[in-house]
Design a protein around this motif. Structure first.
Motif, short mmCIF file in Angstrom:
data_model
loop_
_atom_site.label_atom_id
_atom_site.label_comp_id
_atom_site.label_asym_id
_atom_site.label_seq_id
_atom_site.Cartn_x
_atom_site.Cartn_y
_atom_site.Cartn_z
N ASN A 119 -4.46 -8.23 0.28
CA ASN A 119 -3.48 -8.74 -0.66
C ASN A 119 -3.39 -7.85 -1.90
O ASN A 119 -4.41 -7.41 -2.43
N ILE A 120 -2.16 -7.63 -2.34
CA ILE A 120 -1.91 -6.87 -3.56
C ILE A 120 -1.24 -7.82 -4.55
O ILE A 120 -0.21 -8.42 -4.23
N ASP A 121 -1.82 -7.96 -5.72
CA ASP A 121 -1.28 -8.86 -6.73
C ASP A 121 0.13 -8.42 -7.14
O ASP A 121 0.39 -7.21 -7.23
N PRO A 122 1.03 -9.36 -7.41
CA PRO A 122 2.41 -8.98 -7.80
C PRO A 122 2.48 -8.16 -9.09
O PRO A 122 3.43 -7.42 -9.30
N ASN A 123 1.47 -8.27 -9.97
CA ASN A 123 1.47 -7.52 -11.23
C ASN A 123 0.91 -6.11 -11.09
O ASN A 123 0.77 -5.40 -12.08
N VAL A 124 0.56 -5.72 -9.86
CA VAL A 124 -0.01 -4.40 -9.61
C VAL A 124 0.97 -3.60 -8.76
O VAL A 124 1.49 -4.11 -7.77
N SER A 125 1.23 -2.37 -9.16
CA SER A 125 2.08 -1.52 -8.33
C SER A 125 1.19 -0.59 -7.51
O SER A 125 0.26 0.01 -8.04
N ALA A 126 1.48 -0.52 -6.21
CA ALA A 126 0.67 0.28 -5.29
C ALA A 126 1.53 1.39 -4.69
O ALA A 126 2.70 1.18 -4.39
N LYS A 127 0.92 2.56 -4.53
CA LYS A 127 1.58 3.69 -3.88
C LYS A 127 0.63 4.24 -2.82
O LYS A 127 -0.54 4.45 -3.10
N VAL A 128 1.18 4.46 -1.63
CA VAL A 128 0.40 5.07 -0.55
C VAL A 128 0.98 6.44 -0.28
O VAL A 128 2.17 6.56 -0.01
N SER A 129 0.13 7.46 -0.37
CA SER A 129 0.60 8.82 -0.07
C SER A 129 -0.52 9.54 0.68
O SER A 129 -1.55 9.85 0.10
N GLY A 130 -0.29 9.76 1.97
CA GLY A 130 -1.29 10.44 2.79
C GLY A 130 -2.56 9.64 2.91
O GLY A 130 -2.55 8.50 3.38
N ASP A 131 -3.66 10.21 2.45
CA ASP A 131 -4.94 9.51 2.54
C ASP A 131 -5.38 8.98 1.18
O ASP A 131 -6.57 8.86 0.89
N GLU A 132 -4.41 8.65 0.32
CA GLU A 132 -4.73 8.14 -1.01
C GLU A 132 -3.88 6.90 -1.33
O GLU A 132 -2.70 6.85 -1.01
N VAL A 133 -4.52 5.92 -1.97
CA VAL A 133 -3.84 4.72 -2.45
C VAL A 133 -4.03 4.69 -3.96
O VAL A 133 -5.16 4.82 -4.45
N VAL A 134 -2.93 4.54 -4.70
CA VAL A 134 -3.00 4.50 -6.16
C VAL A 134 -2.50 3.14 -6.63
O VAL A 134 -1.38 2.74 -6.31
N LEU A 135 -3.35 2.42 -7.37
CA LEU A 135 -3.01 1.12 -7.92
C LEU A 135 -2.89 1.23 -9.43
O LEU A 135 -3.79 1.78 -10.08
#
Length: 174
Positions: A119-135
């Protein structure tokens, strides 16, 4: 002897105390926190937040330090925000990630047919790029909890952790 902690309010940040609710507003947004605790008083001036107590009890003095840390994190969050970087690690089966609204779908983890979800909280923006996740987000606790949810979704049970080191792990926070 009273315990007093002071937090300087940075430029561009407005702090308002509404009863027991501390409201911090800045360029990135607004945060609120209930700071009610017996024998702890909080006051706001133009340029600092003062947290104090007259008690000598350990748990009350500890709460003064806790409220100081919360106030600092709130000021930093509305001014700069928080960012967690996570790395996808696998040895045999390539892990595939998909963002679906407010959850992260983790496919092919250890060759499993069923997907795992975090689960990702609605107040957090997540980006997936290759083998990295940035929150990223303005609330330190919510961003950290979301990172913990992702890390926990790839927890391996009943196998030797020295051999199976696959997962998604926090590599940088700040």
């Amino acid at each position: 002897m009273a315990t007093v902690r002071k937090v300087k309010i940075p430029k561009g940040v407005k702090v308002h105390l509404d009863g027991a609710i501390l409201k911090v507003t800045g360029p990135k947004g607004q945060l609120e926190r209930n700071v009610r605790f017996p024998q702890v008083t909080i006051t706001c001036d133009d340029n600092e937040i003062v947290i104090s107590t007259e008690s000598k009890r350990k748990e009350i003095m500890a709460m003064v330090g806790t409220f100081e840390a919360h106030a600092k994190n709130m000021c930093k969050g509305v001014l700069e925000g928080f960012e967690y970087r996570m790395k996808v690690v696998y040895s045999h089966f390539p892990i595939q990630l998909k963002l679906q609204g407010n959850r992260l779908e983790i496919n092919n983890f250890l060759g499993e047919k069923k997907a795992r979800y975090a689960n990702i909280d609605p107040n957090v923006s997540a980006k997936v790029s290759g083998d990295e996740v940035v929150l990223t987000g303005i609330n330190c606790e919510i961003v950290g909890t979301t990172a913990a949810n992702i890390e926990h979704a790839t927890h391996i049970r009943d196998r030797d952790p020295r051999v199976f080191q696959d997962g998604i792990f926090i590599v940088q926070r700040g």
